[in-house]
Write an enzyme that holds these catalytic residues in place. Structure first.
Site, PDB file in Angstrom:
ATOM      1  N   TYR A   1       0.813  -1.215   0.000  1.00 23.61           N
ATOM      2  CA  TYR A   1       0.000   0.000   0.000  1.00 23.61           C
ATOM      3  C   TYR A   1       0.849   1.268   0.000  1.00 23.61           C
ATOM      4  O   TYR A   1       0.338   2.366  -0.222  1.00 23.61           O
ATOM      5  CB  TYR A   1      -0.953   0.022   1.217  1.00 23.61           C
ATOM      6  CG  TYR A   1      -1.949  -1.123   1.248  1.00 23.61           C
ATOM      7  CD1 TYR A   1      -2.096  -1.983   0.163  1.00 23.61           C
ATOM      8  CD2 TYR A   1      -2.740  -1.358   2.358  1.00 23.61           C
ATOM      9  CE1 TYR A   1      -2.991  -3.025   0.184  1.00 23.61           C
ATOM     10  CE2 TYR A   1      -3.655  -2.404   2.394  1.00 23.61           C
ATOM     11  CZ  TYR A   1      -3.765  -3.242   1.293  1.00 23.61           C
ATOM     12  OH  TYR A   1      -4.660  -4.282   1.329  1.00 23.61           O
TER      13      TYR A   1
ATOM     14  N   ASP B   1      -4.775  -6.877   6.219  1.00 20.89           N
ATOM     15  CA  ASP B   1      -6.005  -6.182   5.841  1.00 20.89           C
ATOM     16  C   ASP B   1      -7.095  -7.210   5.532  1.00 20.89           C
ATOM     17  O   ASP B   1      -8.224  -7.140   6.048  1.00 20.89           O
ATOM     18  CB  ASP B   1      -5.697  -5.323   4.592  1.00 20.89           C
ATOM     19  CG  ASP B   1      -6.832  -4.391   4.228  1.00 20.89           C
ATOM     20  OD1 ASP B   1      -7.809  -4.326   4.981  1.00 20.89           O
ATOM     21  OD2 ASP B   1      -6.731  -3.729   3.171  1.00 20.89           O
TER      22      ASP B   1
ATOM     23  N   ASP C   1     -10.359  -8.736   8.246  1.00 16.79           N
ATOM     24  CA  ASP C   1     -11.782  -8.658   7.908  1.00 16.79           C
ATOM     25  C   ASP C   1     -12.422 -10.038   7.930  1.00 16.79           C
ATOM     26  O   ASP C   1     -13.560 -10.196   8.376  1.00 16.79           O
ATOM     27  CB  ASP C   1     -11.971  -8.023   6.519  1.00 16.79           C
ATOM     28  CG  ASP C   1     -12.145  -6.505   6.634  1.00 16.79           C
ATOM     29  OD1 ASP C   1     -11.852  -5.969   7.715  1.00 16.79           O
ATOM     30  OD2 ASP C   1     -12.577  -5.878   5.649  1.00 16.79           O
TER      31      ASP C   1
ATOM     32  N   ASP D   1      -2.447 -18.252   2.064  1.00 18.25           N
ATOM     33  CA  ASP D   1      -3.630 -18.936   1.514  1.00 18.25           C
ATOM     34  C   ASP D   1      -4.127 -20.007   2.480  1.00 18.25           C
ATOM     35  O   ASP D   1      -5.339 -20.174   2.699  1.00 18.25           O
ATOM     36  CB  ASP D   1      -3.352 -19.515   0.117  1.00 18.25           C
ATOM     37  CG  ASP D   1      -1.932 -20.059  -0.044  1.00 18.25           C
ATOM     38  OD1 ASP D   1      -1.129 -19.918   0.914  1.00 18.25           O
ATOM     39  OD2 ASP D   1      -1.624 -20.629  -1.092  1.00 18.25           O
TER      40      ASP D   1
ATOM     41  N   LYS E   1       4.040 -15.373   2.332  1.00 21.81           N
ATOM     42  CA  LYS E   1       3.916 -16.112   1.072  1.00 21.81           C
ATOM     43  C   LYS E   1       5.352 -16.425   0.639  1.00 21.81           C
ATOM     44  O   LYS E   1       5.799 -16.069  -0.460  1.00 21.81           O
ATOM     45  CB  LYS E   1       3.163 -15.230   0.059  1.00 21.81           C
ATOM     46  CG  LYS E   1       2.723 -15.931  -1.199  1.00 21.81           C
ATOM     47  CD  LYS E   1       1.576 -16.900  -0.993  1.00 21.81           C
ATOM     48  CE  LYS E   1       1.264 -17.619  -2.303  1.00 21.81           C
ATOM     49  NZ  LYS E   1       0.443 -18.827  -2.138  1.00 21.81           N
TER      50      LYS E   1
END
Ligand code: NAD
Length: 360
Positions: A146, A251, A255, A227, A195
């Site tokens: 970001y 992020d 959620d 994942d 990852k």
């Protein structure tokens, strides 16, 4: 102890829910012999209405002069509020981004736990929920994808866009340390999520986290690919204690974790810098649809205040008392409208605050 708190009531339901958190903090301070000094600070729409901008320099100074910041929520109805006719850098949310940057808040903490009393709101099956879950997502907040370089270019008539995901070892080290410190206050397990089978930034992340782990021999470290973590959160959430991860993964996972708890009105959060300083706020927004009606759920803000006691003031006993008072009120069957179910007693925002404060 003398605690200096900057209070940002904000917009929408903000003033109603912050008022109740203050009530509960005052009850805890009285019981355990602490003094709390509050400074009211304007931010968001409330600041635009008075100063024309969402955050003034003096508001930033007031927050910096405090030991911690407790915030309600900011913003209004994005379709109808005149605040959203302003240029992007003068809208309510710009104030929050500026404040986070000014306070160097790089670590975001979002707990997700299940109250047995609210089990019906959890979308997971009973056999998956088991004895419940109580996990904490620690997300890096100021680096990664970001904040990396990005561009859209045209090459031979074809549009091409790229974003870069960069972390240096110092950024990883400081968030990893926070993660292990928080785990020491909990069940002493860190799941570092990356990852590393694909990206260099993740391989560096894993290497630095392993180095930091050596300073925390009492904390168990495991690595998990992102994942797999997304799957495990809905398959067996009870296995997690602290999930430590970079900005974008955090992020998305935070959620996902909030969804499995069932109610937005119950979810606290904290953003910390490299001192004890933190900004504490509910995970939900300003809920303009129910503002001013005394029906919002103040529990997320009250639990945010408990996180403040624990992480900024090291007052673990007081934080436990607040969390236990919330638990007690739920066990006794009191509910605000958003978590109401058959056979329970419906209460207003202020009644919920009173009930919790009385049980401290
Ligand atoms: P929201 O979280 O405000 O509301 C979503 C739904 O959840 C609404 O139906 C609302 O009534 C309900 N809800 C939220 N908190 C509740 C509570 N404590 N008790 C009972 N019900 C609750 O999200 P939104 O409608 O998308 O956003 C409204 C405004 O909030 C926007 O301006 C947005 O930018 C802002 N926002 C601010 C923050 C923040 O201050 N950090 C975070 C998210 C959204």
């Amino acid at each position: 102890m003398n605690c200096k708190i900057a209070l940002i009531s904000g917009d929408g339901i903000g003033p109603e829910i912050v008022r109740e958190a203050k009530k509960v903090l005052d009850a805890a301070a009285k019981k355990y012999g602490h003094t709390i000094t509050y400074t009211d600070v304007l931010m968001g729409g409330a600041s635009i209405d008075v100063h024309g901008i969402p955050l003034t320099d003096s508001a930033i100074s007031d927050c910096q002069a405090a030991d911690a910041v407790l915030m309600g929520s900011i913003g209004g109805n994005t379709s109808t509020s005149p605040w959203y006719q302003l240029p992007a850098d003068r809208r309510p949310e710009a104030g929050l981004l500026k404040l986070r940057k000014s306070l160097r808040l790089f670590a975001n903490l979002r707990p997700a736990s299940l109250y047995q009393e609210l089990k019906a709101a959890c979308p997971l099956r009973n056999e998956i929920i088991g004895d419940g879950f109580d996990l904490m997502i620690m997300r890096e907040l100021t680096g990664g994808l970001y904040f990396g370089e990005r561009k859209t270019v045209e090459e031979n008539g074809i549009l091409k866009a790229y974003d870069t995901l960069t972390y240096d070892e110092n950024e990883i080290r400081r968030i990893a340390k926070k993660g292990f410190e928080i785990a020491q206050k909990r069940r002493k397990k860190v799941t570092s999520v990356d990852k590393a089978n694909v990206s260099d930034s993740s391989r560096l992340w894993r290497k630095v986290v392993e180095e930091v782990a050596k300073d925390y021999p009492d904390v168990l470290l495991e690595h998990m690919l992102v994942d797999n973590c997304a799957m495990q959160l809905v398959k067996d959430p009870g296995q997690f204690d602290v999930i430590l991860t970079e900005n974008m993964f955090g992020d998305i996972l935070s959620d996902e974790a909030s969804m499995i708890t069932g109610s937005i009105g119950m979810l606290p959060s904290a953003s910390l810098n490299d001192t004890k300083f933190g900004l504490y706020e509910p995970s939900g927004g300003s809920a303009p649809d129910i503002a001013g009606q005394n029906i919002a759920n103040p529990i997320a803000t009250i639990l945010s205040a408990a996180m403040m006691l624990r992480f900024s003031f090291d007052l673990d006993q007081e934080a436990d008392a607040v969390e236990q008072a919330v638990q007690k009120v739920l066990t006794e069957g009191y509910r605000t409208g958003d978590i109401m179910s058959e056979g329970c007693t419906k209460v207003s925002t202020s009644e919920m605050g009173d009930l919790i404060a009385e049980r401290i």
